[in-house]
Structure formats: C-alpha cells, structure tokens
Design a protein around this motif. Structure first.
Motif, PDB file in Angstrom:
ATOM      1  N   CYS A  36     -23.252  13.209-136.827  1.00  0.00           N
ATOM      2  CA  CYS A  36     -23.482  12.994-138.264  1.00  0.00           C
ATOM      3  C   CYS A  36     -23.621  14.332-138.966  1.00  0.00           C
ATOM      4  O   CYS A  36     -24.357  15.203-138.512  1.00  0.00           O
ATOM      5  CB  CYS A  36     -24.755  12.189-138.504  1.00  0.00           C
ATOM      6  SG  CYS A  36     -24.737  10.534-137.829  1.00  0.00           S
ATOM      7  N   THR A  71     -19.801  10.700-138.487  1.00  0.00           N
ATOM      8  CA  THR A  71     -20.218  10.082-139.745  1.00  0.00           C
ATOM      9  C   THR A  71     -20.594  11.180-140.730  1.00  0.00           C
ATOM     10  O   THR A  71     -21.387  12.058-140.413  1.00  0.00           O
ATOM     11  CB  THR A  71     -21.427   9.144-139.527  1.00  0.00           C
ATOM     12  OG1 THR A  71     -21.057   8.153-138.559  1.00  0.00           O
ATOM     13  CG2 THR A  71     -21.828   8.470-140.818  1.00  0.00           C
ATOM     14  N   ILE A  73     -22.395  11.926-144.255  1.00  0.00           N
ATOM     15  CA  ILE A  73     -23.401  11.287-145.095  1.00  0.00           C
ATOM     16  C   ILE A  73     -23.629  12.130-146.347  1.00  0.00           C
ATOM     17  O   ILE A  73     -24.373  13.108-146.317  1.00  0.00           O
ATOM     18  CB  ILE A  73     -24.734  11.112-144.337  1.00  0.00           C
ATOM     19  CG1 ILE A  73     -24.504  10.393-143.015  1.00  0.00           C
ATOM     20  CG2 ILE A  73     -25.753  10.379-145.203  1.00  0.00           C
ATOM     21  CD1 ILE A  73     -25.687  10.439-142.075  1.00  0.00           C
ATOM     22  N   TYR A  85     -12.047  11.572-150.549  1.00  0.00           N
ATOM     23  CA  TYR A  85     -12.060  10.350-149.742  1.00  0.00           C
ATOM     24  C   TYR A  85     -10.747   9.588-149.916  1.00  0.00           C
ATOM     25  O   TYR A  85     -10.128   9.171-148.922  1.00  0.00           O
ATOM     26  CB  TYR A  85     -13.247   9.471-150.134  1.00  0.00           C
ATOM     27  CG  TYR A  85     -13.315   8.198-149.343  1.00  0.00           C
ATOM     28  CD1 TYR A  85     -13.908   8.171-148.085  1.00  0.00           C
ATOM     29  CD2 TYR A  85     -12.784   7.004-149.836  1.00  0.00           C
ATOM     30  CE1 TYR A  85     -13.972   7.003-147.339  1.00  0.00           C
ATOM     31  CE2 TYR A  85     -12.835   5.836-149.105  1.00  0.00           C
ATOM     32  CZ  TYR A  85     -13.432   5.837-147.863  1.00  0.00           C
ATOM     33  OH  TYR A  85     -13.474   4.682-147.120  1.00  0.00           O
ATOM     34  N   THR A  98     -16.065   8.645-140.496  1.00  0.00           N
ATOM     35  CA  THR A  98     -16.524   7.605-141.402  1.00  0.00           C
ATOM     36  C   THR A  98     -17.410   8.238-142.467  1.00  0.00           C
ATOM     37  O   THR A  98     -18.297   9.030-142.146  1.00  0.00           O
ATOM     38  CB  THR A  98     -17.346   6.539-140.643  1.00  0.00           C
ATOM     39  OG1 THR A  98     -16.524   5.978-139.617  1.00  0.00           O
ATOM     40  CG2 THR A  98     -17.832   5.459-141.566  1.00  0.00           C
ATOM     41  N   LEU A 100     -20.229   7.527-145.144  1.00  0.00           N
ATOM     42  CA  LEU A 100     -21.206   6.512-145.539  1.00  0.00           C
ATOM     43  C   LEU A 100     -21.383   6.521-147.041  1.00  0.00           C
ATOM     44  O   LEU A 100     -21.525   7.575-147.654  1.00  0.00           O
ATOM     45  CB  LEU A 100     -22.572   6.786-144.909  1.00  0.00           C
ATOM     46  CG  LEU A 100     -22.813   6.373-143.488  1.00  0.00           C
ATOM     47  CD1 LEU A 100     -24.283   6.548-143.139  1.00  0.00           C
ATOM     48  CD2 LEU A 100     -22.393   4.946-143.223  1.00  0.00           C
ATOM     49  N   GLY A 101     -21.395   5.346-147.597  1.00  0.00           N
ATOM     50  CA  GLY A 101     -21.724   5.185-149.004  1.00  0.00           C
ATOM     51  C   GLY A 101     -22.815   4.145-149.080  1.00  0.00           C
ATOM     52  O   GLY A 101     -22.924   3.276-148.220  1.00  0.00           O
ATOM     53  N   SER A 102     -23.659   4.258-150.073  1.00  0.00           N
ATOM     54  CA  SER A 102     -24.757   3.317-150.153  1.00  0.00           C
ATOM     55  C   SER A 102     -25.092   3.007-151.597  1.00  0.00           C
ATOM     56  O   SER A 102     -25.121   3.894-152.440  1.00  0.00           O
ATOM     57  CB  SER A 102     -25.987   3.888-149.460  1.00  0.00           C
ATOM     58  OG  SER A 102     -27.078   3.012-149.611  1.00  0.00           O
ATOM     59  N   CYS A 116     -29.821   5.794-147.754  1.00  0.00           N
ATOM     60  CA  CYS A 116     -29.158   5.014-146.725  1.00  0.00           C
ATOM     61  C   CYS A 116     -29.916   5.230-145.428  1.00  0.00           C
ATOM     62  O   CYS A 116     -30.599   6.239-145.261  1.00  0.00           O
ATOM     63  CB  CYS A 116     -27.691   5.380-146.560  1.00  0.00           C
ATOM     64  SG  CYS A 116     -27.388   7.020-145.937  1.00  0.00           S
ATOM     65  N   VAL A 118     -29.924   5.652-141.331  1.00  0.00           N
ATOM     66  CA  VAL A 118     -29.099   6.062-140.212  1.00  0.00           C
ATOM     67  C   VAL A 118     -29.906   5.890-138.944  1.00  0.00           C
ATOM     68  O   VAL A 118     -31.030   6.369-138.855  1.00  0.00           O
ATOM     69  CB  VAL A 118     -28.667   7.543-140.346  1.00  0.00           C
ATOM     70  CG1 VAL A 118     -27.819   7.960-139.159  1.00  0.00           C
ATOM     71  CG2 VAL A 118     -27.921   7.763-141.646  1.00  0.00           C
TER      72      VAL A 118
END
Length: 120
Positions: A36, A71, A73, A85, A98, A100-102, A116, A118
């Motif tokens: 991450c 990931t 973040i 993106y 990947t 991450l969106g939140s 978010c 994790v």
C-alpha cells in the motif's frame, strides 16, 4: 546516486508531500516495494508533482517482474488523480494496481473528514 541493492518490501509506505514529493521517482518505486502506498498532501504544491509521482509508480511497478497486488490510497480528492486514473486505468489493471476511493466520512470533535479503512 544511491548504492545498488535488493529491493525493500514493506506493507505500507507513506509518500511525502509538498516539495519532498519531487524526490519520489521511478527508482524509488523500483526499490521500495509496498503493498500500500498512501498519497497525501492536499495542497497546491502536491498538485504540481502528483502526476509525475503517479507515473513513476507505474514505471517502477512495471520493473518488479513479480505479481504483487498494490493498493494506492489517496487521502484527498484531486482532478489530477482523476485524470491519471482514467488515462492509465488499463495499465493499472495490467500491473495489479488498485486505487482506493471512499465516500465514507468520519466525524470527530466537531470536524468531519473523508476516510477509508485498510486491513492487513
């Protein structure tokens, strides 16, 4: 130049903000391999270096030669992040990245901010 050596594997790497973000390049991502990466720093300085930093992640990860899921973040919303993106989504998938969106928020002491969770 930093001496050559084996890559370092970590679970979480916090990418620097502001002017220090300019030091994060393809070589950084080749050598610091994290599950991450946290990208923070919602300020005008970060916007100027964000795209090169994100492109460096793609280039560095491409050289890993191993199939490790990564990931990314982001801790802030950014037009630069959205554009990157969209423009590189296929490459992200090929490399196992990947983002991450939140839409979650946390309220604490009369303050609300995005968050978010994790888990490792």
């Amino acid at each position: 130049a930093a001496p050559q050596g084996p890559p370092v594997y970590v679970d979480l790497a916090y990418l620097p903000g502001s002017w220090s973000a300019r030091t994060v390049d393809e070589e950084f991502f080749r050598r610091i391999r994290s599950l991450c990466y946290v990208v923070s720093g919602d300020d005008h300085l970060k916007e100027g270096v964000l795209r090169p930093l994100l492109d460096a992640l793609l280039a560095g990860k491409h050289q890993w030669g191993v199939d490790i899921q990564v990931t990314l973040i982001p801790t802030f919303d950014s037009l630069v992040m959205h554009e990157w993106y969209q423009e590189t989504h296929e490459q992200q998938q090929e490399l196992g990245i990947t983002v991450l969106g939140s839409n979650s928020t946390v309220a604490m002491q009369d303050e609300t901010f995005p968050a978010c969770k994790v888990e490792f």
